[in-house]
Design a protein around this motif. Sequence first.
Motif, mmCIF file in Angstrom:
data_model
loop_
_atom_site.group_PDB
_atom_site.id
_atom_site.type_symbol
_atom_site.label_atom_id
_atom_site.label_comp_id
_atom_site.label_asym_id
_atom_site.label_seq_id
_atom_site.Cartn_x
_atom_site.Cartn_y
_atom_site.Cartn_z
ATOM 1 N N PHE A 304 -5.065 -3.619 -7.128
ATOM 2 C CA PHE A 304 -4.378 -4.399 -6.091
ATOM 3 C C PHE A 304 -4.122 -3.524 -4.871
ATOM 4 O O PHE A 304 -3.833 -2.334 -4.997
ATOM 5 N N LEU A 305 -4.204 -4.130 -3.701
ATOM 6 C CA LEU A 305 -3.763 -3.506 -2.464
ATOM 7 C C LEU A 305 -2.712 -4.410 -1.825
ATOM 8 O O LEU A 305 -2.888 -5.624 -1.765
ATOM 9 N N ILE A 306 -1.623 -3.812 -1.379
ATOM 10 C CA ILE A 306 -0.575 -4.555 -0.685
ATOM 11 C C ILE A 306 -0.743 -4.294 0.810
ATOM 12 O O ILE A 306 -0.678 -3.148 1.255
ATOM 13 N N CYS A 307 -0.986 -5.341 1.558
ATOM 14 C CA CYS A 307 -1.283 -5.189 2.982
ATOM 15 C C CYS A 307 -0.172 -5.771 3.848
ATOM 16 O O CYS A 307 0.427 -6.790 3.507
ATOM 17 N N GLN A 308 0.071 -5.106 4.962
ATOM 18 C CA GLN A 308 1.195 -5.469 5.834
ATOM 19 C C GLN A 308 0.748 -5.940 7.216
ATOM 20 O O GLN A 308 1.520 -5.917 8.166
ATOM 21 N N ARG A 309 -0.522 -6.333 7.344
ATOM 22 C CA ARG A 309 -1.065 -6.868 8.596
ATOM 23 C C ARG A 309 -0.828 -5.939 9.792
ATOM 24 O O ARG A 309 -0.199 -6.326 10.796
#
Length: 350
Positions: A304-309
């Motif tokens: 998983f990757l958590i992305c913050q735009r």
Amino acid sequence: MDNDERVIGIKDVAKAANVALATVDRVIHNRAGVSLKTKEKVLKVIKQMGYKPNIMASNLSKSKKIVIGVLLPNISEGSGYWEFPMQGILKAKKELAQYNIKIKTYTFKQDNSKEIRKKILELINSDIQGLVLTSKFADEIEILLDDCKQKNRPYVFIDSNVRKIDSLCSIHQPLFESGELAAQLFNYCFDRGEILILHLKKTMDTEGIIGLKEKGMNAYLNEKNNAITTKSLVLTDFNEDAISDILFKTLEDNPLIKGVFIPNSKVAYIAKYFEKRAGDKIYLIGYDFFREDVEYMEKEIIDFLICQRPEEQGYQAVFKLFEHLVLKKEVEKEIIMPLDIITKKNYKYY
């Protein structure tokens, strides 16, 4: 002010019509470059929303140049993350070209305090009217912020504002909650064991950013599943052999580790080691989405990757300064970015 009384702007029209700001401007001024279908859609939205051109902004765009400074780390192999906010900044610059918005960029090496101080002095002596920056390097930028206040230059933070420094607007991810989210994802993968939190750090990053993510992770696990615990390890040498040696020993000495959490955008360094490693599956979660991550997601090494735009953060920062400096609008003090979860199944559409 009630919603019915809110002044409708060109940005509201663009959002409602799902078109670029420049497209709305072409329609309003009857310029070429817009298809008939799109023009009709925009005109319909304008009529429905009751939009009226902002004469003040129009006059300003013809007579006054607005210079926005940008102070961010270099785009490099070690800090590729900053490429994405810059893309958003340049996108906003392009859309606001008609308003005579200029961008002056000041970049620095993250591990070079002398260089950042030099860039700060350049900014202080510049002709900027607003500033986009990150508060990660709060100790170094304090003199710059004091100067901005004295000269009435508004500034917008992106990426983080851990120290809660006052600003026109702060655009960032919810750090604590992102740690909770990572813990929740690990909890879906296994119900007991250990999570190794790896701090890959050799820059001036403040400890608070990573610390809040770690606190969020531990808070979630303490509440939901005491059978999963965490341990932390700091890596300052990103050499492939050094990482391999440290991880081999750490995993050998701690056989209960079932997940590894990288609380920044350097997960590919660790994925490279896991690609060669034999043994039971260890789940890997990191932040943000880079080209080098694709191969590891395809092989299910990165889970998983958590992305913050980050691109949207840069884009929004320029627009908030535009709204304040040109349109004289009151802007939000804080904009919290959604946390996107990227996996092998959806990364192609991100």
